[in-house]
Design a protein around this motif. Structure first.
Motif, mmCIF file in Angstrom:
data_model
loop_
_atom_site.group_PDB
_atom_site.id
_atom_site.type_symbol
_atom_site.label_atom_id
_atom_site.label_comp_id
_atom_site.label_asym_id
_atom_site.label_seq_id
_atom_site.Cartn_x
_atom_site.Cartn_y
_atom_site.Cartn_z
ATOM 1 N N THR A 1 48.984 -5.327 89.208
ATOM 2 C CA THR A 1 49.199 -6.804 89.258
ATOM 3 C C THR A 1 49.151 -7.810 90.267
ATOM 4 O OG1 THR A 1 50.616 -5.893 86.933
ATOM 5 C CG2 THR A 1 49.846 -8.387 87.653
ATOM 6 N N TYR B 1 44.889 -6.087 82.852
ATOM 7 C CA TYR B 1 44.700 -7.226 83.091
ATOM 8 C C TYR B 1 43.074 -7.660 83.595
ATOM 9 C CZ TYR B 1 49.127 -5.427 81.187
ATOM 10 O OH TYR B 1 50.404 -4.300 80.670
ATOM 11 N N THR C 1 58.812 0.516 74.040
ATOM 12 C CA THR C 1 58.777 -0.708 74.540
ATOM 13 C C THR C 1 57.965 -1.863 72.439
ATOM 14 O OG1 THR C 1 55.717 -0.983 74.086
ATOM 15 C CG2 THR C 1 57.426 -0.479 75.905
ATOM 16 N N GLY D 1 55.321 -8.050 76.087
ATOM 17 C CA GLY D 1 55.579 -9.233 77.624
ATOM 18 C C GLY D 1 56.317 -10.628 77.177
ATOM 19 N N VAL E 1 50.107 -12.540 77.085
ATOM 20 C CA VAL E 1 51.445 -11.034 76.979
ATOM 21 C C VAL E 1 52.206 -11.596 75.472
ATOM 22 C CG1 VAL E 1 51.456 -12.029 79.188
ATOM 23 C CG2 VAL E 1 52.509 -13.363 77.754
ATOM 24 N N ALA F 1 51.160 -3.881 76.951
ATOM 25 C CA ALA F 1 51.246 -4.913 77.688
ATOM 26 C C ALA F 1 52.346 -4.527 78.163
ATOM 27 C CB ALA F 1 51.953 -7.248 77.281
ATOM 28 N N THR F 2 52.304 -4.229 79.738
ATOM 29 C CA THR F 2 54.026 -3.320 80.921
ATOM 30 C C THR F 2 54.404 -4.969 80.928
ATOM 31 O OG1 THR F 2 52.054 -3.527 82.150
ATOM 32 C CG2 THR F 2 52.319 -1.482 80.915
ATOM 33 N N MET G 1 53.239 -6.969 83.784
ATOM 34 C CA MET G 1 52.205 -8.213 83.306
ATOM 35 C C MET G 1 52.535 -9.829 83.191
ATOM 36 S SD MET G 1 50.131 -7.930 79.367
ATOM 37 C CE MET G 1 48.500 -9.260 79.102
ATOM 38 N N SER G 2 54.085 -9.757 82.937
ATOM 39 C CA SER G 2 54.576 -11.095 82.747
ATOM 40 C C SER G 2 53.763 -12.005 84.600
ATOM 41 C CB SER G 2 56.185 -11.232 83.387
ATOM 42 O OG SER G 2 56.053 -10.133 84.304
#
Length: 770
Positions: free
Chosen positions: A147, A190, A267, A272, A316, A322-323, A326-327
């Motif tokens: 990212t 992403y 998760t 996210g 998100v 989302a991981t 991704m934030s």
């Protein structure tokens, strides 16, 4: 597009910063310190190890975990190119593997300087400061995340696009196309969301559609297409050195498609968004304030950022794949909007008869930050005390037969009645010392201290027994009730029987599971205890949530804590004092210099507090391996790093060399385990082991029964992961988890493996049983 450019050529803020270059140099130095220092503190997890091994194979095809006929392909082709260069210079260690991404993350921090002409010098400086202390920016830069590479290309590509709109020079358009190729195909999965977010921001902000059409009409499409094509080929194949690297482009698109329908393990939904609210809440709140303040009077660039932020928040929230990384998609526009708000706060505040001195706003900001810091420390102290006190309060006994694991559950109103036991709660009262021949002892119960007591049978206790699938070491355990004694069972549980016998010492009960003849698996149970009768059908129908039923004892425990007044007196005093001082300083400052000045001082004070919080939490995220962090649902443990040292020692015993011992690995050749064994050239990765395996060392998963090997081996357990249930959090320990990641229920060992060393290498004559 020209309208966007011309409108942003606004007058610079009246605040003048001397030595701007020195300021950026200081920002860059601090950024490098917090992003490069201790890069190897946390082992590489499976995803990072995959990228590291793919980069290592390009410079060392003889790596044992790599099949030359099927080279390992990176997911982040652009980052892999620089990772290979870093490891070529500094060696194949954890620090070198992460160095390139750390440098890219550092460049991302100072990239806002490209927009000085459009955003203003003050605003871009504040944006760099916001990115410098952002937890997401710090944590992603200190990992091998793709990212930061994507967002760096966004910042560079956006500047090139603005330059093309301003000058119509073809080279700026081609540079933008190269960045576009990197964002979509060569970095993060992403990338599609990022590009769509940029176009969404443009659609929200631009009103002159005719100007936009002219810009697109002048765009050199054929040359841009060729630039994209050449970039994809050159970068993915590492300048044609690895022709198969083109497949990595397909991997990026495949991961994006999988994320549309599949969540990552461990998760929750909207993961996210939860990460953003946990770690980036400060900049998001300020960004929303900026949108509210400037939406009507804001510039086109600020409206563009507002649209980009809204799109990123939607992504998100609803993207299943989302991981935590991704934030960063939210962090960039949020930091830019926060910077825009901060720049407005630096504008002239003296108006009318209010003459505000230059020192007032910084002084007020420091005072507000100090008060917020005192409030945070005091609330943290209270939260830790509540956590420590509530930890010893028995609101629900949840036991795992394995001593290393403790879990929590919920009494469910939909539970099968056969899984619920209703028993009396017995407590010894009115104890007194009596001789054994006293006739009154016939009606009393002997206690362990020699006294005789009456039995006080209080309202019923409900026990729900929940079987689990995880194996146990011993099907016997002990329950001690600090407030009395509770008797359970015997009660049939399906084909198995839960029996009880009482030890000599009253108050201690041992439970044993007797498995029926048809049961061939190991069993494990959770006992959920509630001091009330919940077994009646009508009673269950009145319970809306089992969690609510368990909250009543917790509330009583908390009330007892407050009643005993065991909290730190200073913390109890500081909290209401600070809550009073904040409005007092606001009104005093407003009386002296007007509300406009104190609002600015308060805004900068809270920004300063958010910055300190961001640096602290960002550093902790990237230097500790903690499963209780929302950021790391499956972190790697230190056993990965200690495994290499252990094998080096036994290699010297085996053949006198450091890393020439033969090792058989029953596991994947592209994960964290393979990265730990990257220096052992004689490591062989197999699908299964058996009697034909006689190598000095063998690594297998921890399974029952244990594998049959071709020689006598001594085993050592390896813990490559930990498990922890976020559902075990409740209001009594939420604060302790938020501030210090402390919880009543500790993580339990997970992802267990075993290292087998042949007895001759281990230097024993016989292998101990078990």
């Amino acid at each position: 597009m020209t309208q966007l450019v011309q409108e942003q050529l606004q007058p610079e803020a009246r605040l003048r910063i001397s030595g701007e270059t020195l300021v950026y140099a200081a920002i860059l130095i601090f950024t490098l310190v917090i992003r490069v220092a201790m890069l190897g503190a946390v082992p590489l997890d499976d995803a990072q190890a995959h990228e590291a091994l793919a980069a290592l194979h390009r410079i060392d095809p003889s790596t044992s975990s790599i099949n030359p006929d099927e080279p390992l392909l990176p997911d982040n082709a652009l980052g892999s190119l620089f990772n290979s260069l870093s490891m070529l210079i500094f060696g194949s260690n954890d620090e070198a593997a992460r160095l390139a991404t750390a440098l890219a993350g550092s460049l991302l921090v100072i990239s806002p300087a490209l927009y000085r002409r459009y955003f203003g010098r003050v605003a871009v400086l504040f944006m760099s400061l916001a990115l410098m202390v952002s937890p997401a920016a710090i944590a992603t830069a200190r990992s091998m995340s793709a990212t930061p590479w994507s967002m760096l290309l966004v910042m560079v590509g956006g500047w090139l696009a603005l330059r093309f709109a301003e000058t119509r020079e073809k080279w700026f358009a081609l540079g933008t196309a190269v960045c576009f190729a990197g964002i979509i195909f060569l970095t993060s999965e992403y990338g599609i969301f990022i590009v769509l977010g940029l176009f969404f921001g443009l659609a929200v902000s631009l009103s002159d559609q005719e100007e936009v059409r002219r810009v697109f009409a002048d765009w050199p499409y054929f040359e841009s297409f060729m630039a994209v094509l050449v970039t994809i080929i050159v970068v993915s194949t590492a300048f044609l050195a690895s022709p198969g690297g083109l497949s990595s482009v397909g991997q990026v698109l495949e991961k994006f498609a999988e994320g549309l329908s599949t969540r990552h393990p461990n998760t929750p939904y909207a993961y996210g968004l939860l990460v953003v609210l946990r770690y980036e809440i400060g900049w998001v709140v300020f960004a929303l304030i900026s949108v509210w303040v400037t939406w009507r009077e804001g510039t086109l660039l600020e409206r563009f950022l507002a649209g980009w932020l809204a799109w990123s928040l939607l992504c998100v929230t609803f993207y299943l794949g989302a991981t935590a990384e991704m934030s960063l998609l939210v962090t960039i526009p949020a930091a830019a909007l926060t910077a825009a708000l901060a720049a407005r706060l630096t504008q002239e505040v003296s108006f009318g008869y209010w003459n505000v001195p230059g020192w007032f706003i910084p002084l007020h900001a420091v005072i507000v930050a100090a008060l917020v810091g005192a409030l945070t420390v005091s609330v943290q102290s209270l939260a830790l005390k509540l956590h420590d006190e509530a930890k010893v309060q028995p609101f629900a006994k949840v036991l795992n037969f394995d001593d290393a694991a403790v879990r929590i559950g919920t009494i469910s109103p939909e539970a099968d009645s056969s899984m619920v036991i209703n028993l009396p709660y017995i407590k010894l009262v009115n104890c007194e010392s009596l001789p054994a021949d006293d006739p009154r002892t016939a009606d009393l119960v002997p206690a362990s201290n020699g006294q005789y007591c009456e039995e006080d049978i209080t309202p019923d206790t409900t026990i729900q027994v929940v079987p689990l699938d995880a194996p146990i070491k011993n099907a016997r355990f002990v329950i001690r009730d600090p407030e009395g004694e509770t008797v359970y069972g015997p009660e049939p549980i399906g084909d198995e029987l839960l029996t009880v016998f009482t030890a000599a010492d009253r108050g201690e009960y041992r439970f044993e599971v007797l498995r029926g003849e048809t049961i061939d698996r190991q069993a494990q149970y959770i006992l959920l205890v509630h001091r009330d009768d919940l077994t009646d059908k009508s009673g269950f129908s009145e319970i809306t949530s089992g969690a609510v039923a368990l909250r009543f004892p917790e509330l009583n425990a908390a009330l007892r804590i407050f009643a005993r007044n065991n909290f730190n007196p200073a913390a109890v005093i500081v909290v209401p004092l600070v809550l009073l001082l904040l409005p007092i300083t606001f009104f005093l400052g407003g009386a002296l210099y007007g509300a406009r000045a104190v609002w600015r001082g308060m805004g900068f004070g809270f920004m300063l507090s958010a910055a300190v919080f961001g640096v602290s939490i960002g550093w902790n995220l990237s230097t500790t391996s903690e499963v209780r962090d929302l950021w790391t649902p499956a972190p790697a443990t230190q056993d990965y790093q200690s495994l290499e040292d252990t094998l080096e020692a036994y290699s010297r015993r085996d053949n006198g060399t450091k890393m020439e011992m033969e090792i058989t690995v029953e596991g994947p050749s592209d994960g964290a385990l393979a990265w730990s064994l990257r220096h052992f050239d004689n490591a062989d990765y197999v699908d299964a082991v058996g009697p034909h395996i006689v190598t000095p060392a063998v690594i297998t998963r921890e399974v029952f029964p244990r594998p049959v090997l071709g020689a006598d081996y001594v085993g050592q357990q390896l813990v490559f992961g930990e498990a922890w249930d976020r559902g075990s959090l409740n209001w009594t320990d939420f604060g302790a988890w938020w501030f210090q990641r402390r919880t009543r229920f500790e993580p339990v060992p997970d992802h267990l493996w075993r290292l087998w060393i042949r007895k001759e290498v281990y230097d024993v004559q016989t292998v101990p049983e078990g």
